[in-house]
Design a protein around this motif. Structure first.
Motif, PDB file in Angstrom:
ATOM      1  N   LEU A   1       0.827  -1.203   0.000  1.00 14.45           N
ATOM      2  CA  LEU A   1       0.000   0.000   0.000  1.00 14.45           C
ATOM      3  C   LEU A   1       0.867   1.261   0.000  1.00 14.45           C
ATOM      4  O   LEU A   1       1.943   1.275   0.610  1.00 14.45           O
TER       5      LEU A   1
ATOM      6  N   SER B   1      -5.026   4.414   1.987  1.00 13.24           N
ATOM      7  CA  SER B   1      -4.273   3.228   2.413  1.00 13.24           C
ATOM      8  C   SER B   1      -4.624   2.829   3.835  1.00 13.24           C
ATOM      9  O   SER B   1      -4.798   1.641   4.136  1.00 13.24           O
TER      10      SER B   1
ATOM     11  N   GLY C   1      -2.217  -5.780  -3.895  1.00 16.48           N
ATOM     12  CA  GLY C   1      -1.647  -4.486  -4.240  1.00 16.48           C
ATOM     13  C   GLY C   1      -0.543  -4.628  -5.274  1.00 16.48           C
ATOM     14  O   GLY C   1      -0.262  -5.740  -5.748  1.00 16.48           O
TER      15      GLY C   1
ATOM     16  N   LEU D   1      -1.984  -0.455  -4.926  1.00 15.92           N
ATOM     17  CA  LEU D   1      -3.300   0.138  -5.200  1.00 15.92           C
ATOM     18  C   LEU D   1      -3.377   0.810  -6.567  1.00 15.92           C
ATOM     19  O   LEU D   1      -4.361   0.670  -7.277  1.00 15.92           O
TER      20      LEU D   1
END
Length: 583
Positions: free
Chosen positions: A237, A265, A317, A319
């Motif tokens: 993240l 996050s 992830g 993201l």
């Protein structure tokens, strides 16, 4: 002669009734109610009347017939009336032969003929594996309901499970006994019987799937047997902790109060942690490796080098799609499942890449199918599409050639005079809005709500609900005023049915869960359970669709050995409520 026959029949009727009601039973038989038995069955079996049965079993009035209920059955020795010779025999259950029609199934027949699926199977052993068109089967003779429509837009139907009571059904579906009794008139008489089919309000389906109007239980991985005792996964993240100045409390508060990669996050991460809290209660060991990607390619290289040295069941992830594509392109980790967790933007399809967010293409395809079912030439169809959605407008015009196009002005608004002239009073107005521009969305909602009054009925649809609709100025009242209908991958959390979850989360993190934290919870819960139950993620795909708090997952094989989530919700605003509608 006719007069004599009339009085003769009256004599028989009243005399027989007098005998039945006036006689004192010679003895009693104890009967324990079995599954599938009804009052009609009992009076036919023992040759008595309903008043006689109820006279010696008064609890039937309030409770109806229940499985395992002990009943006192009166036994009468009927005497022949003088002069008239009659012979009395006990009636037996009668059956009819029914020829299976196309699209009929066992649950529909059970509901239509007021019986149970189990009884149909026992009478016709050959149908246990399913019905065949043209097949002739035996069905208990009874007064039956009108057949259920092929697509019932108002109700769903539910099969009662063994030992299931009204309380358990209310917990599952939110439907109490009073409402069940009103929708299923025979319920007061028979009580709940395993295998019987109940009519349920269409808006109340609990956590069930709807298949051909019947509520079907979803796969429950939580209570399944785990093949793996330990799950290892990595979470990537963009916390970007290096940018936070921890020496300044005020600056830190200001930074974390805004919507940015830091807060996004942290919200997602809180959902992941809450999922792990719940998983640990199941006795499953989970090892989580957390990495701050810093939204930096050099940092991603370092993380990948470290991942190679660790045992990893899957990677969640990064993201940001560009960062995700950068990581998924690394040959050294191509055999590890990599999950794109949050972005609706497409990522590159590569081996073991899982697109967990339902794509716009999937949503639109499903909505086009739905629109084709609910829109026809008896309705006035208006398409509002901005310049970025001309291709979608073209597809809609092909599907609905009689539709009218209403082009918005350059400032992303609709001329009220034009909207008024294109909508009609004599027909239902179906408006399809295709835009990701908030100003146009807000203007269109205002315009069409104003038009939706008196004899003029307007309903609004879209094939893709973008994040622009999340603006707090678009209230449920505005959206509910025109029954806004759309496909989406995320269903807003219902407080009444998730009260414990919401309060527990708030106690743990100091605030209620938002869309990102619920996404983190649902996604990681699903990934861990799938891996634990099936030993690896790909094997778990045979389980089909799963659902948690607000997200569904139905992964299918896509190009280049990647996987894509096809699960979605079709939602409709009605007043202040958001209801799931049938596909």
């Amino acid at each position: 002669m006719i007069q004599f026959r009339f009085f003769f029949i009256l004599y028989l009727f009243f005399f027989a009734g007098f005998i039945a009601l006036a006689q004192t039973p010679d003895s009693f038989i104890s009967h324990k109610v079995r599954k599938g038995e009804t009052i009609d069955f009992l009076i036919a079996k023992y040759g008595i009347t309903i008043p006689q049965l109820k006279e010696y079993n008064p609890s039937i009035e309030s409770l109806g017939i229940r499985k395992k209920m002990n009943l006192r059955i009166p036994v009468f020795q009927l005497k022949k009336p003088p002069i008239i010779t009659t012979s009395i025999s006990r009636p037996s259950l009668e059956y009819i032969t029914h020829e299976v029609a196309p699209k009929e199934n066992k649950w529909r027949l059970a509901y239509q003929f007021k019986t149970t699926i189990e009884l149909l199977d026992s009478l016709n052993p050959e149908i246990k594996t399913g019905l065949k068109v043209g097949q002739k089967i035996r069905i208990p003779k009874t007064i039956f309901f009108k057949p259920i429509p092929e697509k019932d837009s108002i109700y769903n139907y539910y099969k009662v499970l063994p030992k299931e009571g009204f309380y358990r059904i209310k917990k599952k579906l939110g439907v109490d006994q009073v409402l069940l009794d009103s929708l299923n008139p025979n319920l007061k008489e028979t009580g709940l019987i395993a295998g019987m089919i109940l009519k349920i309000p269409g808006g109340q389906s609990g956590n069930y799937k709807i298949e051909d109007d019947l509520l079907v239980e979803r796969v429950n991985l939580v209570d399944s047997i785990f093949l793996k005792e330990e799950i290892n996964f990595s979470l990537l993240l963009p916390f970007k902790a290096n940018e936070i100045v921890f020496d300044s409390v005020e600056d830190t508060k200001k930074l974390l109060s805004a919507r940015n990669l830091h807060t996004l996050s942290l919200d997602f991460y809180s959902g992941v942690i809450f999922a792990l809290d719940n998983i640990n209660k199941k006795g499953l060991k989970v090892v989580l490796n957390i990495y701050d990607t810093e939204n930096n390619y050099s940092k991603l290289d370092e993380i990948v080098d470290e991942l190679v040295t660790k045992r990893t069941d899957f990677i969640v992830g990064p993201l940001i799609p560009s960062n995700f594509d950068y990581v998924s392109n690394k040959k050294v980790i191509e055999n590890i499942p990599k999950i794109n967790p949050l972005s609706t933007n497409p990522v590159v399809s590569r081996k073991n890449v899982y697109q967990s967010i339902t794509t716009a293409e999937t949503l639109r395809k499903k909505m086009f199918t739905y629109l084709d079912r609910v829109i026809d030439t008896t309705q006035n169809v208006v398409i509002v599409a901005d310049s970025l959605n001309r291709s979608i407008e073209k597809q809609l015009k092909t599907q609905f050639p009689w539709a009218i196009s209403l082009r918005p002005q350059k400032g992303d608004y609709i001329l009220s005079e034009l909207a008024d002239s294109l909508l009609v009073d004599s027909l239902p107005n179906k408006v399809i809005l295709e835009t990701q521009s908030f100003p146009l969305i807000a203007n269109a909602l205002s315009q069409f709500n104003a038009q939706n009054s008196g004899d003029r009925k307007v309903q609004l649809f879209t094939s893709y609900r973008s994040n622009a609709y999340n603006n707090e100025n678009l209230t449920r009242k505005v959206l509910g005023g025109i029954n806004f209908t759309y496909p989406v991958g995320f269903k807003p959390l219902n407080y009444s049915s998730n009260e414990i979850f919401i309060e527990s989360f708030e106690k743990r993190f100091g605030k209620r869960p938002n869309k990102e934290s619920i996404r983190g919870y649902d996604l990681v819960m699903d990934l861990i359970l799938r891996t634990a139950v099936s030993d690896n993620l790909e094997k778990s795909l045979e389980f089909g669709e799963t659902q948690y708090r607000s997200n569904r997952f139905l992964y299918e094989l896509d190009e280049n050995e990647s996987f894509i989530n096809r699960a979605l919700f079709l939602l409709q605003h009605r007043g202040y409520e958001i209801l799931e509608i049938k596909e």
